[in-house]
Design an enzyme around this catalytic site. Structure first.
Site, PDB file in Angstrom:
ATOM      1  N   LYS A  69       0.861  -1.190   0.000  1.00 33.38           N
ATOM      2  CA  LYS A  69       0.000   0.000   0.000  1.00 33.38           C
ATOM      3  C   LYS A  69       0.886   1.225   0.000  1.00 33.38           C
ATOM      4  CE  LYS A  69      -4.464   0.903   0.234  1.00 33.38           C
ATOM      5  NZ  LYS A  69      -5.622   0.060  -0.127  1.00 33.38           N
ATOM      6  N   ASP A 118      -7.025   4.449  -4.420  1.00 38.69           N
ATOM      7  CA  ASP A 118      -7.698   4.305  -3.127  1.00 38.69           C
ATOM      8  C   ASP A 118      -8.324   5.681  -2.881  1.00 38.69           C
ATOM      9  OD1 ASP A 118      -7.624   2.186  -0.680  1.00 38.69           O
ATOM     10  OD2 ASP A 118      -7.553   4.178   0.187  1.00 38.69           O
TER      11      ASP A 118
HETATM   12  N1  GLU Z   1      -7.382   0.261  -2.799  1.00 39.81           N
HETATM   13  C1  GLU Z   1      -8.129  -0.911  -3.116  1.00 39.81           C
HETATM   14  C2  GLU Z   1      -8.178  -1.846  -1.927  1.00 39.81           C
HETATM   15  O1  GLU Z   1      -8.234  -1.373  -0.799  1.00 39.81           O
HETATM   16  C3  GLU Z   1      -7.695  -1.566  -4.414  1.00 39.81           C
HETATM   17  C4  GLU Z   1      -6.272  -1.983  -4.503  1.00 39.81           C
HETATM   18  C5  GLU Z   1      -5.865  -2.471  -5.899  1.00 39.81           C
HETATM   19  O2  GLU Z   1      -6.699  -2.554  -6.774  1.00 39.81           O
HETATM   20  O3  GLU Z   1      -4.682  -2.766  -6.034  1.00 39.81           O
HETATM   21  O4  GLU Z   1      -8.225  -3.027  -2.009  1.00 39.81           O
END
Ligand code: GLU
Length: 438
Positions: free
Chosen positions: A119, A159
């Site tokens: 992340k 996100d």
């Molecule tokens: N931010 C999204 C999550 O919390 C998607 C992450 C992604 O697609 O890599 O899962």
């Protein structure tokens, strides 16, 4: 172990919260699996493989220089390249990114699609910034981030605060610097490598998960009223799918307040205000007319409904809200956001017999379609919306089944938190065991 985690990771309350919840669920697994303990799987899982912090300088439209902080936590790559979104929000700090990255490991494992967990983000606030300011920020952010990512290494996505516009600017700068067109980011525009249904996937997937929980109780979504928080990508497509499946989504919200619409939220109007005009939900009530009212401040969880889908941000649904929802007869709570329900609220809901779908299972549809976007990019292929949605539905049903079945196997029937944590953990732990002390 609790004290040790807090000592090693000071001032990161959200990370502690996410870790404690997982460790609580894992107690029966760790008791049964001496080999995990011997290989120090948990200790290794708690330490990110790599954490990158960097300076992001940029100039606003008047020429003033700003300095933000950039983050990418590459948490675990036992199952595949690090995968997880980027969050641009003033609240972002290392603890927030680590909690999100930690959750992502298990979520991604549950999809069964060969993606590790990571992340990132920045404390940059895109609100009120012009397109050119956002572009310059994204270019500066990617100028540093590009050396750490790649289609086989680490594949970020969006996100909170990072949508199609930001992904476009970030991708452009990556391509320019590296001279490579590769699927290094997901959530791209449909016409240049993005997957169909990616913007919709988190919300749609959460509604599918909620439907599966209701089916287990002999019910379905038809005619159920729903309270949804948030008004971003997740909330909008949660509302859209609830309507499509015959439920009545009554609310949406932002940091200023919430809207209740007795006739059900008009998705087209909400999209126009949020996606096109980048406005506030208060405008929705003004433009919708009679059926809708705006409540400044207050709690969206005060609105009585059959199901609740928190889709805004972490710790938005606390003990008081849970008590109100229970008093109003809520049957199921399914998390579209990451960790929106506090541990106290989860305890209250489960003790009251409410079906509770934790985010790492219920909102995994977003990252699952991201993994399908990676497959399409790798094969230079484009799937039809129907094909992607069919896959999404299958994946969400699989995740629900895995969580349900795992919880039963460990003597906690109906406990989706235990099921998700244990099933996700087992997949990662077995891969780590096989790959040696890394
Ligand atoms: N931010 C999204 C999550 O919390 C998607 C992450 C992604 O697609 O890599 O899962």
């Amino acid at each position: 172990m609790r004290a040790e985690i807090e000592h090693r990771n000071p001032a990161q309350p959200e990370f502690h919260q996410a870790v404690h919840e997982v460790l609580e669920s894992l107690a029966p697994v760790l008791a049964a699996r001496e080999d995990y303990a011997q290989a120090a799987i948990v200790e290794r899982l708690l330490e990110p493989e790599r954490q990158v912090l960097f300076r992001v300088p940029w100039q606003d439209d008047r020429g003033k220089v700003h300095v933000n902080r950039g983050f990418r936590v590459e948490f675990n790559s036992a199952l595949g390249p690090y995968k997880g979104g980027l969050r641009f929000h003033p609240s972002v700090n290392l603890g927030i990114v680590k909690f999100l990255g930690f959750e992502q490991i298990f979520k991604n494992a549950l999809t069964g699609l060969g993606i590790g967990g990571g992340k990132g983000g920045s404390d940059f606030d895109p609100h009120g910034r012009s397109d050119s300011e956002v572009m310059r920020f994204c270019q500066s952010f990617m100028t540093e981030l590009q050396r750490h990512i790649g289609e086989h290494t680490d594949v970020p996505a969006g996100d909170i605060g990072v949508g199609g516009r930001e992904i476009g600017y970030l991708f452009g700068q990556y391509r320019r610097i590296t001279n490579r067109w590769e699927g290094v980011l997901t959530g791209k525009g449909r016409s240049w490598g993005g997957s169909a249904i990616r913007p919709e996937a988190t919300g749609y997937g959460n509604v599918y998960f909620a439907a599966e929980m209701l089916h287990r109780r002999g019910e379905d979504l038809q005619g159920q009223t729903a309270v949804v928080s948030g008004s971003g990508n997740v909330a909008i497509y949660t509302i859209e799918k609830l309507k499509a499946l015959g439920a009545n989504p009554l609310t949406c919200s932002d940091s200023g307040g919430y809207v209740v619409d007795d006739k059900g939220i008009d998705v087209d109007l909400l999209k126009q205000i949020k996606e096109v005009e980048r406005g506030r939900v208060s405008e929705y009530a003004t433009r919708r007319g009679g059926s809708a009212r705006y409540v400044a401040g207050g709690s969206v969880w005060d609105v009585p409904a059959d199901i609740a889908l928190p889709s805004a941000t972490q710790n938005e649904l606390g003990a008081d809200a849970a008590t109100t929802l229970i008093r109003n007869g809520v049957k199921a709570v399914s998390e579209g956001a990451n960790m929106p329900t506090t541990p106290e609220a989860v305890d209250l809901l489960t003790a009251a017999g409410v079906a509770f779908g934790p985010g790492k299972a219920a909102n995994a549809g977003g990252v699952a379609v991201s993994a399908l976007e990676m497959s399409q990019n790798a094969a230079r292929d484009t799937w039809t919306p129907a094909r992607v949605e069919e896959e999404l539905l299958r994946i969400m049903r699989d995740i629900h089944h895995t969580c349900y079945e795992t919880a039963e196997r460990y003597g906690a029937p109906g406990d989706y938190v235990a099921g998700a944590n244990i099933a996700g953990f087992e997949r990662v732990a077995d891969a780590m065991l096989a790959q040696g002390v890394i």
